[in-house]
Design a protein around this motif. Sequence first.
Motif, PDB file in Angstrom:
ATOM      1  N   ASN A 104       0.799  -1.226   0.000  1.00  0.00           N
ATOM      2  CA  ASN A 104       0.000   0.000   0.000  1.00  0.00           C
ATOM      3  C   ASN A 104       0.832   1.276   0.000  1.00  0.00           C
ATOM      4  OD1 ASN A 104      -2.963  -0.733   0.197  1.00  0.00           O
ATOM      5  ND2 ASN A 104      -2.111  -2.037   1.788  1.00  0.00           N
ATOM      6  N   MET A 105       2.016   1.242   0.635  1.00  0.00           N
ATOM      7  CA  MET A 105       2.795   2.467   0.787  1.00  0.00           C
ATOM      8  C   MET A 105       3.981   2.584  -0.169  1.00  0.00           C
ATOM      9  SD  MET A 105       2.733   3.066   4.935  1.00  0.00           S
ATOM     10  CE  MET A 105       3.348   4.745   4.735  1.00  0.00           C
ATOM     11  N   ILE A 106       4.420   1.464  -0.751  1.00  0.00           N
ATOM     12  CA  ILE A 106       5.586   1.524  -1.629  1.00  0.00           C
ATOM     13  C   ILE A 106       5.256   1.046  -3.040  1.00  0.00           C
ATOM     14  CG2 ILE A 106       7.933   0.678  -2.030  1.00  0.00           C
ATOM     15  CD1 ILE A 106       8.334   0.463   0.948  1.00  0.00           C
ATOM     16  N   LEU A 107       4.757  -0.195  -3.148  1.00  0.00           N
ATOM     17  CA  LEU A 107       4.654  -0.814  -4.466  1.00  0.00           C
ATOM     18  C   LEU A 107       3.487  -0.253  -5.298  1.00  0.00           C
ATOM     19  CD1 LEU A 107       6.393  -2.947  -5.855  1.00  0.00           C
ATOM     20  CD2 LEU A 107       4.614  -4.612  -5.359  1.00  0.00           C
ATOM     21  N   ILE A 108       2.281  -0.229  -4.739  1.00  0.00           N
ATOM     22  CA  ILE A 108       1.116   0.212  -5.514  1.00  0.00           C
ATOM     23  C   ILE A 108       1.248   1.657  -5.993  1.00  0.00           C
ATOM     24  CG2 ILE A 108      -1.368   0.656  -5.394  1.00  0.00           C
ATOM     25  CD1 ILE A 108      -1.626  -1.874  -3.680  1.00  0.00           C
ATOM     26  N   PRO A 109       1.715   2.600  -5.148  1.00  0.00           N
ATOM     27  CA  PRO A 109       1.890   3.969  -5.666  1.00  0.00           C
ATOM     28  C   PRO A 109       2.861   4.057  -6.840  1.00  0.00           C
ATOM     29  CG  PRO A 109       1.906   3.983  -3.270  1.00  0.00           C
ATOM     30  CD  PRO A 109       1.958   2.539  -3.692  1.00  0.00           C
ATOM     31  N   ALA A 110       3.791   3.110  -6.950  1.00  0.00           N
ATOM     32  CA  ALA A 110       4.778   3.154  -8.036  1.00  0.00           C
ATOM     33  C   ALA A 110       4.316   2.405  -9.285  1.00  0.00           C
ATOM     34  CB  ALA A 110       6.104   2.555  -7.558  1.00  0.00           C
ATOM     35  N   LEU A 111       3.241   1.614  -9.190  1.00  0.00           N
ATOM     36  CA  LEU A 111       2.823   0.780 -10.316  1.00  0.00           C
ATOM     37  C   LEU A 111       2.438   1.564 -11.582  1.00  0.00           C
ATOM     38  CD1 LEU A 111       0.873  -2.195  -8.700  1.00  0.00           C
ATOM     39  CD2 LEU A 111       2.984  -2.288 -10.037  1.00  0.00           C
ATOM     40  N   PRO A 112       1.827   2.757 -11.475  1.00  0.00           N
ATOM     41  CA  PRO A 112       1.578   3.495 -12.725  1.00  0.00           C
ATOM     42  C   PRO A 112       2.846   3.742 -13.533  1.00  0.00           C
ATOM     43  CG  PRO A 112       0.284   4.440 -10.953  1.00  0.00           C
ATOM     44  CD  PRO A 112       1.198   3.422 -10.326  1.00  0.00           C
ATOM     45  N   GLY A 113       3.962   3.982 -12.868  1.00  0.00           N
ATOM     46  CA  GLY A 113       5.233   4.147 -13.575  1.00  0.00           C
ATOM     47  C   GLY A 113       5.669   2.872 -14.266  1.00  0.00           C
ATOM     48  N   PHE A 114       5.441   1.722 -13.616  1.00  0.00           N
ATOM     49  CA  PHE A 114       5.779   0.437 -14.225  1.00  0.00           C
ATOM     50  C   PHE A 114       4.921   0.193 -15.459  1.00  0.00           C
ATOM     51  CE2 PHE A 114       5.129  -4.172 -14.623  1.00  0.00           C
ATOM     52  CZ  PHE A 114       6.449  -4.603 -14.711  1.00  0.00           C
ATOM     53  N   ARG A 115       3.617   0.489 -15.357  1.00  0.00           N
ATOM     54  CA  ARG A 115       2.698   0.274 -16.486  1.00  0.00           C
ATOM     55  C   ARG A 115       3.034   1.214 -17.641  1.00  0.00           C
ATOM     56  NH1 ARG A 115       0.357  -2.586 -18.417  1.00  0.00           N
ATOM     57  NH2 ARG A 115      -1.690  -1.672 -18.702  1.00  0.00           N
ATOM     58  N   ALA A 116       3.467   2.434 -17.321  1.00  0.00           N
ATOM     59  CA  ALA A 116       3.858   3.358 -18.384  1.00  0.00           C
ATOM     60  C   ALA A 116       5.093   2.852 -19.118  1.00  0.00           C
ATOM     61  CB  ALA A 116       4.106   4.747 -17.802  1.00  0.00           C
ATOM     62  N   ARG A 117       6.000   2.220 -18.376  1.00  0.00           N
ATOM     63  CA  ARG A 117       7.236   1.710 -18.973  1.00  0.00           C
ATOM     64  C   ARG A 117       6.977   0.425 -19.760  1.00  0.00           C
ATOM     65  NH1 ARG A 117      12.412   0.653 -15.114  1.00  0.00           N
ATOM     66  NH2 ARG A 117      11.710   2.709 -14.339  1.00  0.00           N
ATOM     67  N   TYR A 118       6.097  -0.437 -19.222  1.00  0.00           N
ATOM     68  CA  TYR A 118       5.816  -1.733 -19.845  1.00  0.00           C
ATOM     69  C   TYR A 118       4.299  -1.910 -19.986  1.00  0.00           C
ATOM     70  CZ  TYR A 118      10.587  -2.391 -18.108  1.00  0.00           C
ATOM     71  OH  TYR A 118      11.921  -2.235 -17.821  1.00  0.00           O
ATOM     72  N   PRO A 119       3.672  -1.258 -20.954  1.00  0.00           N
ATOM     73  CA  PRO A 119       2.203  -1.261 -21.046  1.00  0.00           C
ATOM     74  C   PRO A 119       1.582  -2.623 -21.341  1.00  0.00           C
ATOM     75  CG  PRO A 119       3.199  -0.215 -22.968  1.00  0.00           C
ATOM     76  CD  PRO A 119       4.298  -0.417 -21.990  1.00  0.00           C
ATOM     77  N   ASP A 120       2.340  -3.548 -21.901  1.00  0.00           N
ATOM     78  CA  ASP A 120       1.795  -4.862 -22.221  1.00  0.00           C
ATOM     79  C   ASP A 120       2.085  -5.908 -21.145  1.00  0.00           C
ATOM     80  OD1 ASP A 120       0.751  -4.028 -24.693  1.00  0.00           O
ATOM     81  OD2 ASP A 120       2.714  -4.268 -25.637  1.00  0.00           O
ATOM     82  N   LEU A 121       2.641  -5.458 -20.029  1.00  0.00           N
ATOM     83  CA  LEU A 121       2.950  -6.361 -18.927  1.00  0.00           C
ATOM     84  C   LEU A 121       1.991  -6.074 -17.776  1.00  0.00           C
ATOM     85  CD1 LEU A 121       4.965  -8.587 -18.347  1.00  0.00           C
ATOM     86  CD2 LEU A 121       6.538  -6.891 -17.451  1.00  0.00           C
ATOM     87  N   HIS A 122       1.210  -7.068 -17.394  1.00  0.00           N
ATOM     88  CA  HIS A 122       0.162  -6.901 -16.390  1.00  0.00           C
ATOM     89  C   HIS A 122       0.568  -7.596 -15.090  1.00  0.00           C
ATOM     90  CE1 HIS A 122      -2.394  -5.387 -19.607  1.00  0.00           C
ATOM     91  NE2 HIS A 122      -1.959  -6.407 -20.331  1.00  0.00           N
ATOM     92  N   VAL A 123       0.140  -7.027 -13.979  1.00  0.00           N
ATOM     93  CA  VAL A 123       0.551  -7.505 -12.659  1.00  0.00           C
ATOM     94  C   VAL A 123      -0.673  -7.950 -11.859  1.00  0.00           C
ATOM     95  CG1 VAL A 123       1.705  -6.917 -10.495  1.00  0.00           C
ATOM     96  CG2 VAL A 123       2.534  -5.941 -12.650  1.00  0.00           C
ATOM     97  N   ASP A 124      -0.656  -9.184 -11.381  1.00  0.00           N
ATOM     98  CA  ASP A 124      -1.636  -9.671 -10.408  1.00  0.00           C
ATOM     99  C   ASP A 124      -0.963  -9.624  -9.048  1.00  0.00           C
ATOM    100  OD1 ASP A 124      -3.500 -10.176 -12.369  1.00  0.00           O
ATOM    101  OD2 ASP A 124      -2.957 -12.279 -12.603  1.00  0.00           O
ATOM    102  N   LEU A 125      -1.465  -8.770  -8.161  1.00  0.00           N
ATOM    103  CA  LEU A 125      -0.808  -8.526  -6.883  1.00  0.00           C
ATOM    104  C   LEU A 125      -1.599  -9.184  -5.750  1.00  0.00           C
ATOM    105  CD1 LEU A 125       1.752  -6.862  -6.223  1.00  0.00           C
ATOM    106  CD2 LEU A 125       0.248  -4.997  -5.535  1.00  0.00           C
ATOM    107  N   GLY A 126      -0.999 -10.207  -5.145  1.00  0.00           N
ATOM    108  CA  GLY A 126      -1.577 -10.805  -3.946  1.00  0.00           C
ATOM    109  C   GLY A 126      -1.051 -10.068  -2.729  1.00  0.00           C
TER     110      GLY A 126
END
Length: 313
Positions: A104-126
Amino acid sequence: MDQLLALRVFVRIAESGAFSRAADTMNIPRPTVTKLVQDLERHLGTKLLHRTTRRVNVTPEGAAYYERATRLIGELDEMDESASHSRALPRGRIRVDVGSVVANMILIPALPGFRARYPDLHVDLGVSDRPVDLIGEGVDCAIRGGPLPDTSLVARRIADMDWVTCASPVYLKARGVPLHPSELMPQPAQDAGKRRVPGHAVAGYFSSLTGRAFPLEFHNAGERILVHGQVEVAVNESTAHLSALLAGVGIGQAFKFMAAPHIENGRLTRLLDDWTRPRQPFHVLYASNRHLSAKIRLFVDWVAEVFAPFDDR
């Protein structure tokens, strides 16, 4: 029979120990999974899997076949990635498991940057604080703090994080400010028949696996003190533990990065700063017997970037 799909299904069953779990993680109907295995065994003329009422186990022939099948699938995946330039433009889905407060405090806030860098790579987060069986649950990688749970996993260290001891001002106004860790020990009743002196309360955190509470830990000039304390409220999830501290249920220890914003705005107060707790190491973990595809490698590298600002080393 789609032999490649049957191979992948067999490998997933061998790793998870269940036809149903393989069907769910691969998003294939369960009857299709059963038929693929039956067709594969018929094609090979040998039994690969042995079912019991509780689990599916590989036969000796199945174990040998599994080793070669995993190597073959890994090589095929690498060939596909190389041919489709997926090292530069990765595609597909990654299943990741991560603790609650880190998510909640580190990974999810940064995920938009990951999606912008790799738009065809999807993440299922448990998201949970419970231990996870990477192979059995079909998880590609996990982010965890603390001692490494399994030496068979490959681990990349991404940060060491400081702890702070803290409590809410509301709690401290009601119970007072401790000056030494010994003040957090349970206070015995002074005489028989008398009520226990309230003393200080600890906002408890207990293991999802064992149910046992973790003690507070204090170090100073070679002295080490473990405090179990008087636990009036206990939780087994890190975000809930932070909420308990903010609500004023007791004194606790939290990672500095998660407590810092609340210390700055006055909702939490740091305590016992002369006493420290050893830093908590954080790792990205993945199975050593699983092919490390380009997309997983890219994700692991990205996670290391994201955690770098939180590394207190």
